[in-house]
Every structure is written in C-alpha cells, then in structure tokens.
Design an enzyme around this catalytic site. Sequence first.
Site, PDB file in Angstrom:
ATOM      1  N   GLU A 112      -3.826   6.944  18.485  1.00 50.62           N
ATOM      2  CA  GLU A 112      -5.249   5.652  17.748  1.00 50.62           C
ATOM      3  C   GLU A 112      -4.541   4.534  18.657  1.00 50.62           C
ATOM      4  OE1 GLU A 112      -5.601   4.898  14.118  1.00 50.62           O
ATOM      5  OE2 GLU A 112      -5.845   6.962  14.105  1.00 50.62           O
ATOM      6  N   ARG A 142      -8.729  -6.737  13.556  1.00 48.14           N
ATOM      7  CA  ARG A 142      -8.315  -5.062  14.678  1.00 48.14           C
ATOM      8  C   ARG A 142      -9.672  -4.368  15.022  1.00 48.14           C
ATOM      9  NH1 ARG A 142      -4.888  -7.114  18.042  1.00 48.14           N
ATOM     10  NH2 ARG A 142      -3.030  -5.394  17.604  1.00 48.14           N
ATOM     11  N   ARG A 198      10.077   6.295  -2.551  1.00 50.01           N
ATOM     12  CA  ARG A 198      10.537   6.750  -4.075  1.00 50.01           C
ATOM     13  C   ARG A 198      11.808   7.408  -3.168  1.00 50.01           C
ATOM     14  NH1 ARG A 198       5.701   9.965  -2.246  1.00 50.01           N
ATOM     15  NH2 ARG A 198       4.306   9.008  -3.317  1.00 50.01           N
ATOM     16  N   ARG A 235      -0.683   5.799  16.161  1.00 52.11           N
ATOM     17  CA  ARG A 235      -0.504   7.347  15.535  1.00 52.11           C
ATOM     18  C   ARG A 235      -1.469   8.098  15.827  1.00 52.11           C
ATOM     19  NH1 ARG A 235      -3.254   5.737   9.644  1.00 52.11           N
ATOM     20  NH2 ARG A 235      -5.127   4.685  10.697  1.00 52.11           N
ATOM     21  N   ASP A 261     -10.143   0.390   0.341  1.00 52.78           N
ATOM     22  CA  ASP A 261      -9.771   1.820   0.642  1.00 52.78           C
ATOM     23  C   ASP A 261     -11.350   2.094   0.744  1.00 52.78           C
ATOM     24  OD1 ASP A 261      -7.622   2.140   2.194  1.00 52.78           O
ATOM     25  OD2 ASP A 261      -6.409   2.255   0.114  1.00 52.78           O
ATOM     26  N   ARG A 279       0.626  -0.740  -0.242  1.00 55.04           N
ATOM     27  CA  ARG A 279      -0.180  -0.082   0.010  1.00 55.04           C
ATOM     28  C   ARG A 279       0.938   1.300   0.015  1.00 55.04           C
ATOM     29  NH1 ARG A 279      -4.928  -0.390   1.613  1.00 55.04           N
ATOM     30  NH2 ARG A 279      -4.913   2.073   3.251  1.00 55.04           N
ATOM     31  N   TYR A 284      -9.085  -5.511   2.911  1.00 51.06           N
ATOM     32  CA  TYR A 284      -9.048  -3.868   3.181  1.00 51.06           C
ATOM     33  C   TYR A 284      -9.156  -3.438   1.969  1.00 51.06           C
ATOM     34  CZ  TYR A 284      -4.711  -1.196   5.891  1.00 51.06           C
ATOM     35  OH  TYR A 284      -4.386  -0.550   5.809  1.00 51.06           O
TER      36      TYR A 284
HETATM   37  N1  UDP Z   1       3.229   0.782   8.077  1.00 52.33           N
HETATM   38  C1  UDP Z   1       4.337   0.565   8.993  1.00 52.33           C
HETATM   39  N2  UDP Z   1       5.227   1.664   9.884  1.00 52.33           N
HETATM   40  C2  UDP Z   1       3.995   3.063   9.350  1.00 52.33           C
HETATM   41  C3  UDP Z   1       3.136   3.344   8.335  1.00 52.33           C
HETATM   42  C4  UDP Z   1       2.636   2.105   7.966  1.00 52.33           C
HETATM   43  O1  UDP Z   1       4.297  -0.157   9.272  1.00 52.33           O
HETATM   44  O2  UDP Z   1       4.362   4.097   9.999  1.00 52.33           O
HETATM   45  C5  UDP Z   1       2.363  -0.419   7.635  1.00 52.33           C
HETATM   46  C6  UDP Z   1       1.554  -1.193   9.062  1.00 52.33           C
HETATM   47  O3  UDP Z   1       1.346  -2.234   8.935  1.00 52.33           O
HETATM   48  C7  UDP Z   1      -0.246  -0.324   8.037  1.00 52.33           C
HETATM   49  C8  UDP Z   1       0.620  -0.597   6.816  1.00 52.33           C
HETATM   50  O4  UDP Z   1       1.842  -0.096   6.524  1.00 52.33           O
HETATM   51  O5  UDP Z   1      -0.703  -1.758   8.648  1.00 52.33           O
HETATM   52  C9  UDP Z   1      -0.613   0.349   5.771  1.00 52.33           C
HETATM   53  O6  UDP Z   1      -0.614   1.389   6.626  1.00 52.33           O
HETATM   54  P1  UDP Z   1      -1.283   2.352   5.838  1.00 52.33           P
HETATM   55  O7  UDP Z   1      -0.464   3.635   6.286  1.00 52.33           O
HETATM   56  O8  UDP Z   1      -1.694   2.983   4.606  1.00 52.33           O
HETATM   57  O9  UDP Z   1      -2.432   1.410   7.142  1.00 52.33           O
HETATM   58  P2  UDP Z   1      -3.781   3.151   7.159  1.00 52.33           P
HETATM   59  O10 UDP Z   1      -4.189   4.323   7.587  1.00 52.33           O
HETATM   60  O11 UDP Z   1      -5.205   1.639   6.334  1.00 52.33           O
HETATM   61  O12 UDP Z   1      -3.756   2.148   8.767  1.00 52.33           O
END
Ligand code: UDP
Length: 370
Positions: free
Chosen positions: A299, A246, A175, A276, A349, A171, A347
Amino acid sequence: MRVLIVGAGFSGATIARLLADKGIASLVIDERAHPAGNCHTERDGETGVLVHRYGPHIFHTDIERVWTFVTSHGEMMPYVNRVKANVQGKIYSLPVNLHTINQFFGTALSPIEARAFIESRARMDITDPQTFEDQALRFVGNDLYEAFFKGYTRKQWGCEPSELPASILKRLPLRFNYDDNYFNHRHQGMPRHGYTPIVESILRHDLIEVRLGVAHGDLGEHFAHTFYSGPLDRYYDYDLGRLGYRTLDFVAERADGDFQGTAVINYCDESVAFTRISEHKHFAPWEAATFDRTIVFREYSRACGPDDVPYYPIRMVAETALLEQYEARAAHETGVTFVGRLGTYQYLDMDVTIDRAMDVAARYLGVVQT
Ligand code: UDP
C-alpha cells in the site's frame, strides 16, 4: 416522489433501506460498477482469495444498533485484528503494548514497571496535546514515536506529524499488558462472504432501485430529496477549491503458500516506500488454509489527484478553512443532505458511517412524517 441517493456505499445503502422500510422509495446510483463503495470485496480470479479491493476493512463497533443491523444482513465471522510492525528489519507487536515495549527496549518489565518506565521517557509536560506529534511524545515518548509513528505517519499523510491533529493517533490504543487486539470495541468481525453481499442485502427491497455505473447528473427525474455521499467539494464542482485527500495505490503480488503469515504488517521506516503489506486470505482465517496460492497488496499513500480515488480526508489548517466555507453552503441546502466519509469530509470508520446514516434517515423521516 422518490428520493435520490448518490453513492451505494454503507451510507447510501443504510439510508435507502431505512426509508424503504417506512414506505419511501429511492433511486440509488453509483458511478462504479459495484455497490459497497470502498468496502467492496471480490474474489481474486487467480487465487480465489476474497480481496478488499480498496484496502483492508475490519468491522469493529460498540454501537449495538449498528452491529444488529449489519449482522442481520450477513454473517460476521469472529475476527481479531492483530497487526505487526516491521521496524529496522525487526518485527514487533502492535498496537503498542507490553510486548512491544519489552521487545523494543530488550526488557522484561511488568505492567506497573512498564508504565513507570514509559512515563519517565514521555513528555509529561505536554498537558493538552493538540497535534499527532505531541500526543505521541506525551504518551509513548520519543523513542517509540520515532520508531513506530513518525516515519509511517509522514508516508501515510505526506506531512509532518506536528501538522496533524492528535485525533488520528487517538484511534490507536496503548496498553500495558499483552493484549494485542488492535481495537477496543465489544464487537469485531469479518463478513463470511465479504462486504459487498451485505450491502446488496441492505439494498434488496421493492422500494429501492439501484443503478450502477451511473454518474451524478441530470437523471431526467425530480426527486423529493437528495442524499449525497460523494465528495462535498465535488458536489459544488470544486468552485471554492479542492479539499485535500490522500489516495492509495495497491500493488498486488501473488505467490505460492503463505507470504507473511498474518494479515497486516506495517512498515514503519521512512526508507521503505510503502506503508503496509496486507495478505488478504488471513482476513478470512476460516478459509485461509483452502488456498494454495496467496495475494498480497503493498500500500502506497500519496496526494490525491483529480482522477484518483479519495480515501483519507486531510484535516489540516488549510483544509479546515476551506471545509468551513463548503459546510456553510451545505448548511443552507434544503434539498440535499451530505453523508459519509466523503460527503462530510471526516475520517469515519464503517460503524460510525452507518450510525450517522441511521441518524440522517431518522431525521428525514421525522420531517416528512410530521
Ligand atoms: N500509525 C503509525 N504507525 C503504525 C500504525 C498507525 O504511525 O504502525 C498512525 C498513522 O498516522 C495512521 C494512524 O496512526 O494514519 C491511524 O492508524 P490506523 O491503523 O487506524 O489507520 P488506517 O487503518 O485507518 O489507515
């Protein structure tokens, strides 16, 4: 005879609208007191900030018909999701980009140099990564994996990254330039008035009746078909067992001024219990300066219990086996179609949810009109 649509989120609303536009009436029910499902937004009474009640939702898509549909029901404001990461008390840029690499390693590498440098640290012998961990080791190497992904992922998913599918990490972009846009999609935006008015607009049609605060059960009426966007296992009263999810706990804090200066900061260290912090006024930059106060949400992710809100389907080996059994059953149903993140246990979007709902509506119209 009208159709029944269980769930007034993006899936249910989209199906109801597309059917209504073709003359098919529906009853849309939702057990919550508001539409829009987990995308629901509302003004915080104390600060006035528009909050995403069930966690941050940023709209991004490459699917033209979805963007056209959504923007015809509400104004989308320009927004670029730029996420920061707190690792061991230092702030880094996400998704992993040239700035992150140079910050983390204390270097000033060019794009070509950075690519070669990361490849020298990556597990290039992993040719076809299947797990989250292998995907990370193959593309960013162990140092960045340990710092940014391992702890966060264990907190978020409650298991080892080696047990999770590579698709979860795919996902996120990687870069070798300074582009810190979290998404690669052509369209990205935030609804000026939130998601709930958009879903309300989608549902506003003479042939759609919406009943909120109503659980799925005997409604004393026969329906031509049911579109069900609740959890697939719940539809069958969990009789084969529960699919794992979850859930999230959001702990709110209000403060004066600006709390963290940006919308989202991920806390990647496992020693920090939350994943986060989101500061919701920064999701609406066009009005952020008008608020003296602010509201943030920490969160916390944990296993979803019977009375919790399911957010993320955990698709590990055990779940997949159980899912196949439920799916086999669902495939034999002629009177009900399962839709959305919960109904299909995927999962998804928001944009993909809407796109799939459009397909489901088109298929149904194809059947009833022939
Ligand atoms: N992830 C991580 N560290 C980060 C951001 C994302 O390990 O700083 C991993 C984590 O397993 C997460 C996945 O990447 O579930 C997908 O991240 P995304 O930001 O797409 O998650 P969402 O916003 O859908 O919770």
